[in-house]
Design a protein around this motif. Structure first.
Motif, short mmCIF file in Angstrom:
data_model
loop_
_atom_site.label_atom_id
_atom_site.label_comp_id
_atom_site.label_asym_id
_atom_site.label_seq_id
_atom_site.Cartn_x
_atom_site.Cartn_y
_atom_site.Cartn_z
N HIS A 150 -7.51 22.86 67.60
CA HIS A 150 -7.92 24.27 67.68
C HIS A 150 -6.89 25.14 66.96
N PRO A 151 -7.35 26.10 66.15
CA PRO A 151 -6.40 26.95 65.42
C PRO A 151 -5.38 27.65 66.32
N CYS B 132 -16.36 33.94 69.03
CA CYS B 132 -15.15 33.22 69.44
C CYS B 132 -14.09 34.24 69.87
N TYR C 146 -11.01 34.00 69.81
CA TYR C 146 -9.82 33.98 68.97
C TYR C 146 -10.07 34.54 67.58
N ALA C 147 -11.35 34.83 67.29
CA ALA C 147 -11.72 35.24 65.92
C ALA C 147 -10.85 36.34 65.32
N ARG D 164 -8.62 31.00 60.17
CA ARG D 164 -9.66 30.12 59.63
C ARG D 164 -11.07 30.63 59.96
N ALA D 165 -11.15 31.83 60.52
CA ALA D 165 -12.45 32.36 60.95
C ALA D 165 -13.43 32.40 59.78
N PHE D 166 -14.69 32.06 60.05
CA PHE D 166 -15.71 32.17 59.00
C PHE D 166 -16.98 32.75 59.63
N CYS E 170 -18.18 32.80 63.43
CA CYS E 170 -17.16 32.99 64.46
C CYS E 170 -17.26 34.32 65.18
N PRO F 12 -18.43 29.56 70.05
CA PRO F 12 -18.32 28.16 69.61
C PRO F 12 -18.59 27.19 70.75
N CYS G 223 -14.33 25.25 69.10
CA CYS G 223 -14.15 25.89 67.80
C CYS G 223 -15.25 25.45 66.84
N HIS G 224 -15.75 26.40 66.02
CA HIS G 224 -16.77 26.09 65.03
C HIS G 224 -16.23 25.20 63.93
N ALA G 225 -14.95 25.31 63.66
CA ALA G 225 -14.38 24.60 62.51
C ALA G 225 -14.03 23.15 62.83
S1 SF4 Z 1 -14.31 29.32 66.24
FE1 SF4 Z 1 -13.77 30.29 64.33
S2 SF4 Z 1 -12.49 31.97 64.98
FE2 SF4 Z 1 -12.66 30.63 66.67
S3 SF4 Z 1 -10.92 29.36 66.51
FE3 SF4 Z 1 -12.54 28.25 65.49
S4 SF4 Z 1 -12.38 28.89 63.42
FE4 SF4 Z 1 -11.13 30.31 64.52
#
Ligand code: SF4
Ligand code: ATP
Ligand code: MG
Lengths: 321, 316
Positions: A247-248, A285, A287-288, A293-295, A298, A303, A316-318
């Motif tokens: 997770h970021p 999210c 944390y966005a 890394r948000a896209f 998010c 997520p 997390c989406h990523a």
């Molecule tokens: S869901 Fe998106 S905003 Fe949230 S932590 Fe993952 S990449 Fe970052």
């Protein structure tokens, strides 16, 4: 008796004059006998709220949703009396601040005798000798004399030991320590960690340790839950979290400066930005706003919890398995 | 602790002296010739002079004060100007009645007020709490002589359950107890409300402290948390309140004694003031002040005993 603990879809909000604070949202955690679980996250992310909910000690303005089951029993379905009987017998909470945890006008011994009230089979003298033995075990010399002290006559480190001894005296299946070392200086902190490491060798219930000190978590725990703004964003074995964080937010925490793990920090290493307002949690999210890394999805789509291995999860989406 | 006690007692003695100086100053400053007021305008000059000599009013004021304390130290508080009986005897005769009245009222107020306060805390936010709250505020507002008069009308005149006046037959405990019920209740009623509010307020504060959560986290029953863990701390402001309030309890005893024509210090002082019987006034005031000061000191020392943190401050 000790059993497994599981919280599922647990949410807690505090009713305040300024609206509801959604301090905990859809949290799932589990713990099994013999495990030491760490909970880590920035100040205000809901760590205390989570463990206080587990110990059934939330303040009156808290509203709880979801379920907490311990040893197969749903705690939320028990009546107030049964819940009280469980506290201090099966579930013990060592509180965050050893300075104020004890009643200032009663002696330590007097309070610790009362705390064993579940043991109807023991007389006062027997309870006192159990206390003396336990105080010795947590490293308090001259236990007999210390028992007749008032809390203010003991140092902070000693009080924290007494708090741990008090919890152990009840022989709980679930021992929760909320920031057991935060109020102490570095030397005391090291001693308490040492004590807890020793305890975990002989203890076969569940221990939950809350800390914002990554070093403490790394040294003591088997598994870790990383919390952010009222959600569990990542969870897994200590090794997985410290060496393969996905997770970021967890990565940012660790990237701050791993070398400082063993130093005494007032709070977690800082990451740019501030956590969201918990009165109106974001729809996407959490944390966005701070995530590098948000896209696209998010900001609007929450997520999912992605399962990476048997015990490693991240929200997390990523992240992909 | 000992040094503290000595300091408090020294301060108490100083207060005693100041009160008496103020009393003498008041007599000195009050306009009119006390002998004329006491004897009436048609008394003979010899009689007036005799009275003034007996009260020592012919001496300079400061000398009167010195004489008063010099005599008081040997246990002599002067003589009633009319009956010539020693003031100390008069006070000793009246005092037990007043003390019994005041202490009974206080005991009743504590025995009912403290549990009511605790109950309020245990049932906070419920109907019981609200009812106790409204009743407490209600009874605080009613002066004790009003309670005295109405209870006199109801229980003595209409229902005839209790004696209307006096302190009961000497030697007959039952009749003395009966005579005590209404006067004590009249004084205690407001204090019950006062103490219940006070205990509730300080208890609510204590219940928010972290050590109460610790007690909860060990599953201690609520009654035990309230009656042991919270009350030991919450009772401290109540003790100060009661100690300071004893003065006011004793002064309501003066009114209540008047309503029930009950022999006691209240009646002694009222009669003495009306007849300008200064030695009796002075002696009685001295004793009452001494009692008041001792109670306050005792309360402070008790507080120091109850709270080990305070105890250590005094030790060090
Ligand atoms: S869901 Fe998106 S905003 Fe949230 S932590 Fe993952 S990449 Fe970052
Ligand atoms: N009784 C309460 N009423 C209203 N809001 C509360 C209450 N208790 C906590 N909160 C809020 O809930 C959020 C989570 O608080 P919590 O104490 O669980 O955080 P924490 O992670 O333990 O923080 P810390 O590391 O500072 O101990 C915070 O925003 C806090 O302000
Ligand atoms: Mg906390």
């Amino acid at each position: 008796m000790s059993g497994s603990l599981a919280a599922s879809d647990l949410s807690v909000r505090y009713e305040t004059p300024h609206g509801a604070v959604h301090a905990l949202r859809h949290v799932d955690i589990e713990a099994h006998p013999g495990e030491v679980i760490g909970i880590v996250g920035e100040s205000g992310c809901g760590k205390s709220t989570l463990v206080t909910a587990l110990a059934n000690l939330l303040p009156a303005n808290a509203r709880i949703d979801g379920s907490i089951s311990y040893n197969g029993v749903d705690l939320a379905k028990l009546d107030a009396h049964r819940q009280r009987l469980l506290r201090g017998d099966e579930i013990a909470l060592v509180s965050q601040d050893p300075m104020t945890a004890f009643n200032p006008v009663l002696t330590i011994g007097d309070q610790l005798v009362d705390f064993q009230h579940h043991r109807k089979d023991l007389g006062r003298a027997q309870k006192r000798s159990r206390i003396a033995a336990m105080l010795g075990r947590v490293g308090i010399a001259d236990a007999e004399r210390r028992m007749d002290c008032y809390p203010h006559e003991l140092s902070g480190g000693m009080r924290q030991r007494v708090a741990i001894a008090a919890a152990l005296l009840t022989d709980p299946g679930l021992l929760i320590a909320d920031e057991p070392t935060t109020a102490l200086d570095v030397t005391m902190e090291a001693q308490i960690i040492h004590l807890m490491r020793e305890l975990r060798r002989e203890y076969n219930g569940i221990i939950i340790v809350v800390s914002h000190h990554l070093g403490v978590i790394a040294e003591l725990c088997d598994r870790v839950y990383v919390m952010y703004a009222g959600e569990v964003v990542e969870g897994g074995e200590v090794d997985a979290i410290f060496h393969d964080a996905r997770h970021p937010y967890t990565q940012a925490l660790l990237a701050c400066d791993p070398a400082r793990f063993h130093e005494k920090l007032e709070r977690l290493p800082t990451i740019p930005g501030t956590p969201p307002n918990l009165t109106q949690p974001p729809s996407g999210c959490v944390y966005a706003p701070r995530c590098d890394r948000a896209f696209a999805p998010c900001g609007s789509v929450a997520p999912p919890l992605v399962k990476l291995s048997a015990s490693h999860v991240a929200r997390c989406h990523a992240v992909t398995p | 602790m000992l040094a503290y006690a000595v300091k408090r007692i020294g301060l108490g003695l100083l207060i005693l002296v100041l009160v008496m100086v103020a009393m003498y100053a008041a007599v000195f400053l009050v306009p009119g010739d006390p002998a004329t007021v006491a004897l009436g305008p048609r008394a003979t000059p010899e009689l007036k002079r005799l009275l003034i000599e007996r009260m020592g009013l012919d001496l300079p004021v400061w000398w009167q004060i010195v004489e008063f304390f010099r005599n008081a130290l040997t246990g002599n508080l002067g003589y009633d100007v009319w009956s010539n009986r020693p003031v100390s005897t008069l006070v000793m005769e009246a005092l037990p009645n007043t003390l019994i009245l005041g202490l009974t009222a206080l005991a009743v107020a504590l025995l009912i007020g403290v549990p009511l306060g605790c109950l309020s805390v245990m049932r906070r936010g419920t109907l019981a709490d609200a009812v106790i709250g409204v009743l407490s505020v209600g009874v605080i507002a009613v002066p004790s002589f009003v309670v005295a008069i109405y209870s006199l009308l109801l229980f003595a005149v209409t229902l005839r359950w209790l004696p209307a006046i006096g302190a009961g037959e000497t030697g007959d405990i039952v009749s003395q107890a009966k005579a005590l019920v209404m006067p004590a209740a009249a004084i205690a009623l407001g204090w019950i409300g006062y103490i219940a509010r006070m205990v509730r307020a300080s208890m609510m504060e204590v219940m928010g402290e972290p050590h109460i959560r610790t007690a909860r986290s060990f599953g201690l029953p609520e009654w035990k948390i309230v009656s042991k863990y919270a009350l030991r701390i919450a009772i401290i402001p109540t003790i100060s309140l009661v100690a300071v309030g004893l003065g006011s309890i004793l002064s309501s005893a003066v009114f209540v004694e008047a309503v029930f024509a009950r022999p006691g210090i209240g009646k002694l002082i009222t009669d003495a003031v009306n007849t300008r019987n200064y030695p009796v006034v002075m002696g009685t005031v001295l004793i009452m002040t001494a009692i008041y000061v001792s109670i306050t000191i005792a309360a402070d020392l008790l507080i120091a005993r109850l709270d080990p943190r305070v105890r250590d401050v005094f030790r060090g």
